[in-house]
Design an enzyme around this catalytic site. Sequence first.
Site, mmCIF file in Angstrom:
data_model
loop_
_atom_site.group_PDB
_atom_site.id
_atom_site.type_symbol
_atom_site.label_atom_id
_atom_site.label_comp_id
_atom_site.label_asym_id
_atom_site.label_seq_id
_atom_site.Cartn_x
_atom_site.Cartn_y
_atom_site.Cartn_z
ATOM 1 N N GLU A 1 29.872 11.029 -2.554
ATOM 2 C CA GLU A 1 30.375 11.021 -1.193
ATOM 3 C C GLU A 1 31.573 11.985 -0.986
ATOM 4 O O GLU A 1 31.874 12.327 -0.065
ATOM 5 C CB GLU A 1 29.989 9.674 -1.053
ATOM 6 C CG GLU A 1 28.608 9.032 -0.890
ATOM 7 C CD GLU A 1 28.858 7.610 -0.015
ATOM 8 O OE1 GLU A 1 28.811 6.524 -1.305
ATOM 9 O OE2 GLU A 1 28.184 7.104 1.291
ATOM 10 N N ARG B 1 33.248 0.516 6.845
ATOM 11 C CA ARG B 1 34.044 1.291 5.872
ATOM 12 C C ARG B 1 34.405 2.186 7.006
ATOM 13 O O ARG B 1 35.375 2.745 6.671
ATOM 14 C CB ARG B 1 32.555 1.980 5.409
ATOM 15 C CG ARG B 1 32.654 2.712 4.379
ATOM 16 C CD ARG B 1 31.589 3.865 3.752
ATOM 17 N NE ARG B 1 31.838 2.543 2.100
ATOM 18 C CZ ARG B 1 32.195 2.617 1.099
ATOM 19 N NH1 ARG B 1 33.639 3.481 1.063
ATOM 20 N NH2 ARG B 1 31.905 1.731 0.359
HETATM 21 N N1 MTE Z 1 23.632 14.726 -3.844
HETATM 22 C C1 MTE Z 1 22.207 15.495 -4.020
HETATM 23 N N2 MTE Z 1 21.749 16.464 -4.347
HETATM 24 N N3 MTE Z 1 21.759 14.724 -2.886
HETATM 25 C C2 MTE Z 1 21.422 13.293 -2.765
HETATM 26 O O1 MTE Z 1 20.528 13.250 -1.600
HETATM 27 N N4 MTE Z 1 23.162 11.954 -1.843
HETATM 28 C C3 MTE Z 1 24.577 11.097 -1.657
HETATM 29 C C4 MTE Z 1 25.402 11.872 -2.932
HETATM 30 N N5 MTE Z 1 24.293 13.466 -3.577
HETATM 31 C C5 MTE Z 1 22.488 12.776 -2.827
HETATM 32 C C6 MTE Z 1 23.690 13.660 -2.903
HETATM 33 C C7 MTE Z 1 25.033 10.070 -1.558
HETATM 34 S S1 MTE Z 1 24.983 9.527 0.153
HETATM 35 C C8 MTE Z 1 24.774 9.420 -2.506
HETATM 36 S S2 MTE Z 1 25.555 7.373 -1.347
HETATM 37 C C9 MTE Z 1 24.763 9.142 -3.828
HETATM 38 O O2 MTE Z 1 24.605 11.052 -3.676
HETATM 39 C C10 MTE Z 1 24.190 9.121 -4.572
HETATM 40 O O3 MTE Z 1 24.275 9.057 -5.901
HETATM 41 P P1 MTE Z 1 25.153 7.867 -6.731
HETATM 42 O O4 MTE Z 1 25.123 7.068 -6.543
HETATM 43 O O5 MTE Z 1 24.240 8.457 -8.312
HETATM 44 O O6 MTE Z 1 25.819 9.234 -6.969
HETATM 45 MO MO1 MOS Z 2 24.941 7.736 0.355
HETATM 46 S S1 MOS Z 2 25.387 7.288 2.781
HETATM 47 O O1 MOS Z 2 25.671 5.573 0.290
HETATM 48 O O2 MOS Z 2 23.384 7.338 0.421
#
Ligand code: MTE
Ligand code: MOS
Length: 784
Positions: free
Chosen positions: A731, A327
């Site tokens: 992300e 990635r």
């Molecule tokens: N937001 C919060 N509040 N807490 C989290 O742990 N993780 C991030 C993002 N936003 C996270 C977050 C990561 S690494 C990812 S991959 C995505 O949320 C995962 O959730 P989604 O696919 O539902 O967006």
């Molecule tokens: Mo998010 S780093 O893909 O859990």
Amino acid sequence: MRKLSTLSDIPHKVSSTSVIGVGHKHESAIRQVSGQARYVDDIPEAANIHHAAVGLSPVAAGTIISIELEDVLSSDGVIDIITVTDVPGHIDIAPVFDGDPILADKKILYHGQPIFAVLAKTIEQARKAVLKAKIDIAPGVPCLNIEQAKQEMNFVRPPHEMQQGNFEKSYAACPIQLKGNLTIGGQEHMYLEGQVSMAVPEEEDRMLVFTSSQHPSEVQKLVAEVLDIKLHKVVVDMRRMGGGFGGKETQAAQWACLSAILASRNKCAVKLRLPRMQDMMATGKRHPFENSYQVATDENGRIQATQIEINGNCGHSADLSDAIVDRAMFHADNGYYLGSSKIVGHRCRTNQVSHTAFRGFGGPQGMLVAEAMIDAIARKLGKDPLTVRKLNLYDEHDPLRCTTPYDMFIEHNVLPELIAELENSSQYWQRRKDISAFNANHSIIKKGLALTPVKFGISFTAKHLNQAGALLHIYTDGSIQINHGGTEMGQGLHTKIGQIVAHEFGLPLEHIEVTSTRTDKVPNTSPTAASSGTDLNGKAAQNACLIIKERLCEFYAGLVKGDADNVYFEEQNVYLEEHKITFTDLIQQAYIGRVSLSASGFYKTPKIHYNRETGKGRPFFYFAYGASCSEVTVDTLTGEYKVDRVDILHDAGRSLNPAIDVGQIEGGFIQGMGWLTTEDLKWDDSGRLISNNPATYKIPAIGDTPEIFNVDLYGRANEENSIYHSKAVGEPPLMLANSVWCAIKDAISSLSNYHLDPQLNTPATPEKVLDAIELIQQAGGQSN
Ligand code: MTE
Ligand code: MOS
């Protein structure tokens, strides 16, 4: 299947009361702030619960000669001890490629590696007992950096390469040729809720596991494997995490497996919660990277040829590093056409904890190279970096400038327009003038400004993970439970899924309950990661809704003798031509009429493919875009700085929930800013993590929030058929923080009247900023 009347399919019937696109608060917000939301450590404990703790390696490399645990066993309250030889089934709990023993197996691979686990009556007794172990280790020589690993060709996975055109030939023909390198730091996840699991043995060999994990299905599989039982004997329940950020995608499993083994041996419930310092030592972080580039442009600064080498410090094992370094490679172009390009990625093995997923998953560490190259070109040519950025964006109307180094055609590229809009709203050029004037009049305090874009690929690059399931039940009072494969970590996934189901049935959000993620409800799920939670599970949930709606349409059409195609659901009623019934009445009648009110839904992402042999394909369903403009003030005597103002315009497609999306953007930006500025992971010469608590590892605090912080959604619908044409948002915003790093560089560059591009490795702590300032001054910049 019949083409069903979802409101979005009947434009004239789109309800003004729909819950989609509305800024509903997070489903747990009130419970979270009032302390009522239940995390693993809040679940009422069984009467027979005991507590576990782990003993960690005090060295980074070596061979275990002997483990003496008598004093541990005789310590107060101790019930049981296990080492690797006590594991009934598999020893390796690696997610993809082998190499992650559940407890050290003769060899020590990193400082902080768990060697044994203790079960005691209380958590204090367990943690005290652990300290009494006498472990004799013949020390080895640890490999602690990327350079050494590369020299020794010590890789956790083979290198990977992608290329387009002939780099050497194009490079040689260019008037401007530049080289550079960049050291990029890792990042500690610092989730508020640390790693924790509770295993509850059930009848015979059955096991129920509560865990704070982004990947319940993998925990289920690994628990079954270490216990040497079949997967169907294990149930994993995950209501919510207090943050995951990638740190609980694979690395929550170890604690669940250890709890389960102890629970199974002792026939009691077992809880294992790591103290923060151990959590920081024994779990992987964002990969540190060392990248280098060669880039060549025409006289105007338009890139013609690029070669990039990406080197990830993976720690001792592969974990997810293959996909993470991939990635990084996929994002080394960010939004720019790289010309003839060659990108190589190395997965370096070191004697550190195995580094793992972290918001952006390698993307940020790749993308930063692109911005470094652009800055270098701008300084070389004496142009404003924004001008060079715009000049190099992918152009989908130019057939020669619209394919990525991995041969994906860039379409629906909103960056040129999005940047233009932000350029305007942030008054970039006016502020550039003001800042130049300010810098001319101030010799010590310097201001910097930068506007950088983000282009982030949405989909798991491991194709099979791009699938999801959901299970929907309607009860006889018309209330609904939805269960899906995604996990809630604060990002608002459950809120969005609730909105989708509510929208499909024309109901208020309160009628929908999103239940805890459970492996016995929706099986074989993917981790909630790659920002795809809503894209995948939202579509699966919608699919389940459509299946039940079809049954209800048929049933209602039969009742009133109408055409099932014309049924629609709105404002808690169901309509068919002149007929109308409340949703609840229809459900009651459907139940009496023996219509099944439960369905499972499924979704798989279309269009994606990637051939790793050729390094070509379309790994992403679409891209999410954004741009940010940051202004900073730097004190050139101390290297201290402040982020004064940030303007963000971010593309969440047609946002499902603008309030949650803006929250994700703000949080992601601040987290990215921490990664690039203050969060400094430090290991000592023996490989021991010394930034191992919140006092020695500085995450951004409320005072670091920019005083002016404008966040807007771009609002254009996703051209691809994602759920209601929204875009993933988890992300991508993290990388909006790149503009902070570029703005600090811009302020430093002012010392050379913008002729020199400062070398500023990350995190750009005040020490590093001061070093960069001194280098520029020595290189002939104006001195103070
Ligand atoms: N937001 C919060 N509040 N807490 C989290 O742990 N993780 C991030 C993002 N936003 C996270 C977050 C990561 S690494 C990812 S991959 C995505 O949320 C995962 O959730 P989604 O696919 O539902 O967006
Ligand atoms: Mo998010 S780093 O893909 O859990």
